[in-house]
Design a protein around this motif. Structure first.
Motif, PDB file in Angstrom:
ATOM      1  N   ALA A   4      -1.428   7.219 -38.363  1.00 38.12           N
ATOM      2  CA  ALA A   4      -0.182   7.826 -38.828  1.00 38.12           C
ATOM      3  C   ALA A   4      -0.155   7.925 -40.352  1.00 38.12           C
ATOM      4  CB  ALA A   4       1.000   6.998 -38.341  1.00 38.12           C
ATOM      5  N   PHE A   5       0.373   9.012 -40.864  1.00 38.32           N
ATOM      6  CA  PHE A   5       0.560   9.201 -42.306  1.00 38.32           C
ATOM      7  C   PHE A   5       1.741   8.331 -42.747  1.00 38.32           C
ATOM      8  CE2 PHE A   5       2.379  12.112 -45.741  1.00 38.32           C
ATOM      9  CZ  PHE A   5       1.518  11.646 -46.716  1.00 38.32           C
ATOM     10  N   THR A   6       1.491   7.371 -43.649  1.00 38.91           N
ATOM     11  CA  THR A   6       2.521   6.402 -44.039  1.00 38.91           C
ATOM     12  C   THR A   6       2.715   6.387 -45.559  1.00 38.91           C
ATOM     13  OG1 THR A   6       0.798   4.722 -44.160  1.00 38.91           O
ATOM     14  CG2 THR A   6       2.052   4.849 -42.094  1.00 38.91           C
ATOM     15  N   PRO A   7       3.215   7.479 -46.141  1.00 43.41           N
ATOM     16  CA  PRO A   7       3.289   7.524 -47.604  1.00 43.41           C
ATOM     17  C   PRO A   7       4.197   6.450 -48.206  1.00 43.41           C
ATOM     18  CG  PRO A   7       4.489   9.370 -46.630  1.00 43.41           C
ATOM     19  CD  PRO A   7       3.729   8.705 -45.522  1.00 43.41           C
ATOM     20  N   PHE A   8       5.306   6.111 -47.538  1.00 37.00           N
ATOM     21  CA  PHE A   8       6.265   5.189 -48.154  1.00 37.00           C
ATOM     22  C   PHE A   8       5.793   3.737 -48.118  1.00 37.00           C
ATOM     23  CE2 PHE A   8       8.779   8.896 -46.855  1.00 37.00           C
ATOM     24  CZ  PHE A   8       9.208   9.299 -48.110  1.00 37.00           C
ATOM     25  N   THR A   9       5.333   3.275 -46.930  1.00 43.92           N
ATOM     26  CA  THR A   9       4.855   1.881 -46.890  1.00 43.92           C
ATOM     27  C   THR A   9       3.572   1.732 -47.702  1.00 43.92           C
ATOM     28  OG1 THR A   9       3.818   2.357 -44.758  1.00 43.92           O
ATOM     29  CG2 THR A   9       5.901   1.169 -44.704  1.00 43.92           C
ATOM     30  N   SER A  10       2.736   2.770 -47.719  1.00 42.53           N
ATOM     31  CA  SER A  10       1.515   2.686 -48.522  1.00 42.53           C
ATOM     32  C   SER A  10       1.850   2.631 -50.012  1.00 42.53           C
ATOM     33  CB  SER A  10       0.593   3.869 -48.235  1.00 42.53           C
ATOM     34  OG  SER A  10       0.004   3.714 -46.960  1.00 42.53           O
ATOM     35  N   PHE A  11       2.825   3.442 -50.435  1.00 48.50           N
ATOM     36  CA  PHE A  11       3.250   3.415 -51.843  1.00 48.50           C
ATOM     37  C   PHE A  11       3.855   2.053 -52.176  1.00 48.50           C
ATOM     38  CE2 PHE A  11       6.302   4.355 -55.300  1.00 48.50           C
ATOM     39  CZ  PHE A  11       5.431   4.898 -56.225  1.00 48.50           C
ATOM     40  N   GLY A  12       4.713   1.541 -51.297  1.00 48.19           N
ATOM     41  CA  GLY A  12       5.326   0.223 -51.495  1.00 48.19           C
ATOM     42  C   GLY A  12       4.273  -0.871 -51.571  1.00 48.19           C
ATOM     43  N   GLY A  13       3.290  -0.809 -50.681  1.00 45.25           N
ATOM     44  CA  GLY A  13       2.192  -1.768 -50.719  1.00 45.25           C
ATOM     45  C   GLY A  13       1.437  -1.666 -52.038  1.00 45.25           C
TER      46      GLY A  13
ATOM     47  N   LEU B  19       0.835  -4.367 -46.347  1.00 47.56           N
ATOM     48  CA  LEU B  19       1.763  -3.254 -46.134  1.00 47.56           C
ATOM     49  C   LEU B  19       1.074  -1.904 -46.308  1.00 47.56           C
ATOM     50  CD1 LEU B  19       4.912  -4.486 -48.134  1.00 47.56           C
ATOM     51  CD2 LEU B  19       4.707  -4.319 -45.642  1.00 47.56           C
ATOM     52  N   SER B  20       0.106  -1.862 -47.222  1.00 48.35           N
ATOM     53  CA  SER B  20      -0.430  -0.583 -47.682  1.00 48.35           C
ATOM     54  C   SER B  20      -1.270   0.159 -46.640  1.00 48.35           C
ATOM     55  CB  SER B  20      -1.289  -0.813 -48.924  1.00 48.35           C
ATOM     56  OG  SER B  20      -2.466  -1.510 -48.574  1.00 48.35           O
ATOM     57  N   GLY B  21      -1.887  -0.608 -45.725  1.00 45.72           N
ATOM     58  CA  GLY B  21      -2.816   0.021 -44.784  1.00 45.72           C
ATOM     59  C   GLY B  21      -4.268  -0.145 -45.203  1.00 45.72           C
ATOM     60  N   MET B  22      -4.479  -0.747 -46.399  1.00 39.79           N
ATOM     61  CA  MET B  22      -5.850  -0.925 -46.899  1.00 39.79           C
ATOM     62  C   MET B  22      -6.693  -1.852 -46.020  1.00 39.79           C
ATOM     63  SD  MET B  22      -6.567   0.812 -49.684  1.00 39.79           S
ATOM     64  CE  MET B  22      -8.014  -0.074 -50.276  1.00 39.79           C
ATOM     65  N   MET B  23      -6.037  -2.752 -45.266  1.00 38.32           N
ATOM     66  CA  MET B  23      -6.833  -3.683 -44.461  1.00 38.32           C
ATOM     67  C   MET B  23      -7.093  -3.146 -43.048  1.00 38.32           C
ATOM     68  SD  MET B  23      -4.492  -6.922 -43.245  1.00 38.32           S
ATOM     69  CE  MET B  23      -4.260  -7.690 -44.828  1.00 38.32           C
ATOM     70  N   ASP B  24      -6.762  -1.881 -42.835  1.00 34.71           N
ATOM     71  CA  ASP B  24      -6.998  -1.246 -41.537  1.00 34.71           C
ATOM     72  C   ASP B  24      -8.163  -0.263 -41.666  1.00 34.71           C
ATOM     73  OD1 ASP B  24      -6.911  -0.086 -39.082  1.00 34.71           O
ATOM     74  OD2 ASP B  24      -4.904   0.781 -39.306  1.00 34.71           O
ATOM     75  N   PRO B  25      -9.367  -0.674 -41.240  1.00 35.73           N
ATOM     76  CA  PRO B  25     -10.531   0.204 -41.421  1.00 35.73           C
ATOM     77  C   PRO B  25     -10.348   1.595 -40.800  1.00 35.73           C
ATOM     78  CG  PRO B  25     -11.261  -1.985 -40.826  1.00 35.73           C
ATOM     79  CD  PRO B  25      -9.757  -1.982 -40.677  1.00 35.73           C
ATOM     80  N   ALA B  26      -9.581   1.686 -39.700  1.00 35.92           N
ATOM     81  CA  ALA B  26      -9.360   3.002 -39.092  1.00 35.92           C
ATOM     82  C   ALA B  26      -8.678   3.932 -40.094  1.00 35.92           C
ATOM     83  CB  ALA B  26      -8.512   2.861 -37.830  1.00 35.92           C
ATOM     84  N   LYS B  27      -7.733   3.368 -40.848  1.00 36.61           N
ATOM     85  CA  LYS B  27      -6.984   4.152 -41.831  1.00 36.61           C
ATOM     86  C   LYS B  27      -7.842   4.462 -43.063  1.00 36.61           C
ATOM     87  CE  LYS B  27      -2.164   4.077 -43.335  1.00 36.61           C
ATOM     88  NZ  LYS B  27      -1.741   5.238 -42.544  1.00 36.61           N
ATOM     89  N   VAL B  28      -8.617   3.473 -43.481  1.00 34.18           N
ATOM     90  CA  VAL B  28      -9.493   3.658 -44.647  1.00 34.18           C
ATOM     91  C   VAL B  28     -10.525   4.750 -44.364  1.00 34.18           C
ATOM     92  CG1 VAL B  28     -11.268   2.548 -46.066  1.00 34.18           C
ATOM     93  CG2 VAL B  28      -9.183   1.292 -45.476  1.00 34.18           C
ATOM     94  N   LEU B  29     -11.165   4.665 -43.196  1.00 28.62           N
ATOM     95  CA  LEU B  29     -12.203   5.655 -42.867  1.00 28.62           C
ATOM     96  C   LEU B  29     -11.585   7.042 -42.686  1.00 28.62           C
ATOM     97  CD1 LEU B  29     -14.447   3.461 -40.528  1.00 28.62           C
ATOM     98  CD2 LEU B  29     -14.864   4.090 -42.916  1.00 28.62           C
ATOM     99  N   ASN B  30     -10.356   7.093 -42.164  1.00 25.49           N
ATOM    100  CA  ASN B  30      -9.682   8.392 -42.051  1.00 25.49           C
ATOM    101  C   ASN B  30      -9.329   8.977 -43.413  1.00 25.49           C
ATOM    102  OD1 ASN B  30      -9.836   8.667 -39.320  1.00 25.49           O
ATOM    103  ND2 ASN B  30      -7.722   8.064 -38.897  1.00 25.49           N
ATOM    104  N   PHE B  31      -9.054   8.089 -44.382  1.00 24.63           N
ATOM    105  CA  PHE B  31      -8.762   8.582 -45.734  1.00 24.63           C
ATOM    106  C   PHE B  31      -9.955   9.358 -46.284  1.00 24.63           C
ATOM    107  CE2 PHE B  31      -8.939   7.844 -50.391  1.00 24.63           C
ATOM    108  CZ  PHE B  31      -7.837   8.594 -50.743  1.00 24.63           C
ATOM    109  N   PHE B  32     -11.164   8.887 -45.932  1.00 25.39           N
ATOM    110  CA  PHE B  32     -12.380   9.550 -46.428  1.00 25.39           C
ATOM    111  C   PHE B  32     -12.838  10.695 -45.530  1.00 25.39           C
ATOM    112  CE2 PHE B  32     -12.913   5.312 -48.475  1.00 25.39           C
ATOM    113  CZ  PHE B  32     -12.865   5.765 -49.781  1.00 25.39           C
ATOM    114  N   ASP B  33     -12.243  10.815 -44.346  1.00 25.90           N
ATOM    115  CA  ASP B  33     -12.706  11.816 -43.381  1.00 25.90           C
ATOM    116  C   ASP B  33     -11.957  13.139 -43.566  1.00 25.90           C
ATOM    117  OD1 ASP B  33     -13.941  13.087 -41.317  1.00 25.90           O
ATOM    118  OD2 ASP B  33     -13.078  11.855 -39.724  1.00 25.90           O
ATOM    119  N   LEU B  34     -12.259  13.786 -44.676  1.00 22.58           N
ATOM    120  CA  LEU B  34     -11.554  15.031 -45.038  1.00 22.58           C
ATOM    121  C   LEU B  34     -11.777  16.125 -44.000  1.00 22.58           C
ATOM    122  CD1 LEU B  34     -12.670  14.924 -48.751  1.00 22.58           C
ATOM    123  CD2 LEU B  34     -10.355  14.506 -47.954  1.00 22.58           C
TER     124      LEU B  34
END
Lengths: 143, 143
Positions: A4-13, B19-34
């Motif tokens: 899921a796209f989480t701009p607010f919690t990611s920004f807060g984090g 909170l940020s999502g940085m510790m979720d590898p699924a999210k991190v890898l999706n960030f790079f999966d343009l």
């Protein structure tokens, strides 16, 4: 898998990550670089250098449980890669971050905000190689 | 007091990571999966962190010294060398393979997931590997 796209919690984090980095500079006068903090706890030079690192690491490790007591939820950790990939990736991360003197926190957050020339080179370099790596793994090999 | 301060600093940083999502590898890898399941959330993490550190560092540096140390220890190196570029390139490759980086994995250890411990052990092995290579390389410059 979709996330899921989480701009607010990611920004807060991100704000809290930045606050942690500023607090470390205010209190101990150090850059919040996870690679340096971790390698300083592995290759011990003195007790004084070790103790604050261990306290900092302990605080970091306590974060998910603290958040669980406040919100009732543990942070999400989905690992879409195999244990072999975790080991290979981990060794390369450790080797690369120590050779390059920094990672996402040290070069990314702390270095960019200091306008460090080395970090301004390091960050685009690792962002591009990470994106290329994910592209090759997912779209060339189709993993 | 200094160690308690370090603990709280680590906790603030770790809550940010959680909170940020940085510790979720699924999210991190999706960030790079343009080219695939792209999730731009993590750009907001870096944005939030940089706003706070950019302003916060400059406010802190108005002081003569940090609270618990005699002086600030800020990296001063400006050399763009093979270690910096090659190490950063490797770091990105490892990050793109595993989906964890050190600053996210340390707090993620607190979720109790074994994959995180495996990753951090592999990173430590990478640190040792860099030490083995050290005689062939110049000593690591600061960030």
């Amino acid at each position: 898998m979709e996330t899921a796209f989480t701009p607010f919690t990611s920004f807060g984090g991100g704000l809290a990550i930045g606050l942690g980095a500023v607090l470390l500079m205010l209190g101990l006068g150090r850059i919040f670089g996870a690679t340096g903090i971790m390698s300083g706890a592995v290759f011990i030079t003195s007790r004084a250098e070790l103790s604050w690192r261990l306290a900092l690491i302990a605080g970091m490790v306590l974060a998910p449980v603290t958040l669980f007591f406040v919100t009732g939820q543990m942070p999400v950790v989905n690992v879409p890669v195999s244990p072999v990939m975790i080991v290979i990736g981990g060794v390369i991360v450790g080797l690369g971050a120590s050779l390059g003197s920094g990672c996402t926190s040290g070069h990314g957050v702390c270095g960019l905000s200091r306008l460090s020339v080395r970090s301004l080179v390091a960050v685009p370099t690792f962002m591009v190689t990470a994106a290329i790596t994910v592209f090759i793994i997912r779209h060339v090999f189709g993993a | 007091m200094k160690l308690f301060y370090a603990l709280i600093t680590g906790l603030v940083f770790g809550i940010g990571i959680s909170l940020s999502g940085m510790m979720d590898p699924a999210k991190v890898l999706n960030f790079f999966d343009l080219a695939g399941t792209w999730d731009p959330s993590l750009a907001f993490v870096m944005g939030g962190a940089l706003i706070v550190t950019f302003v916060g560092y400059r406010l802190v540096w108005r002081r003569d010294a940090p609270l618990f140390e005699a002086r600030f220890q800020i990296p001063t190196g400006t050399a763009i060398d093979k270690n910096l570029v090659g190490g950063s390139a490797l770091f990105g490759i490892g990050w793109g393979i595993a989906g964890f980086c050190p600053g996210a994995a340390i707090p993620a250890l607190g979720t109790g997931r074994w994959e995180v411990a495996l990753f951090l052990i592999a990173v430590t092995a990478g640190f040792y590997l860099r030490r083995l290579l050290a005689p062939m390389q110049t000593a690591g410059a600061a960030t």
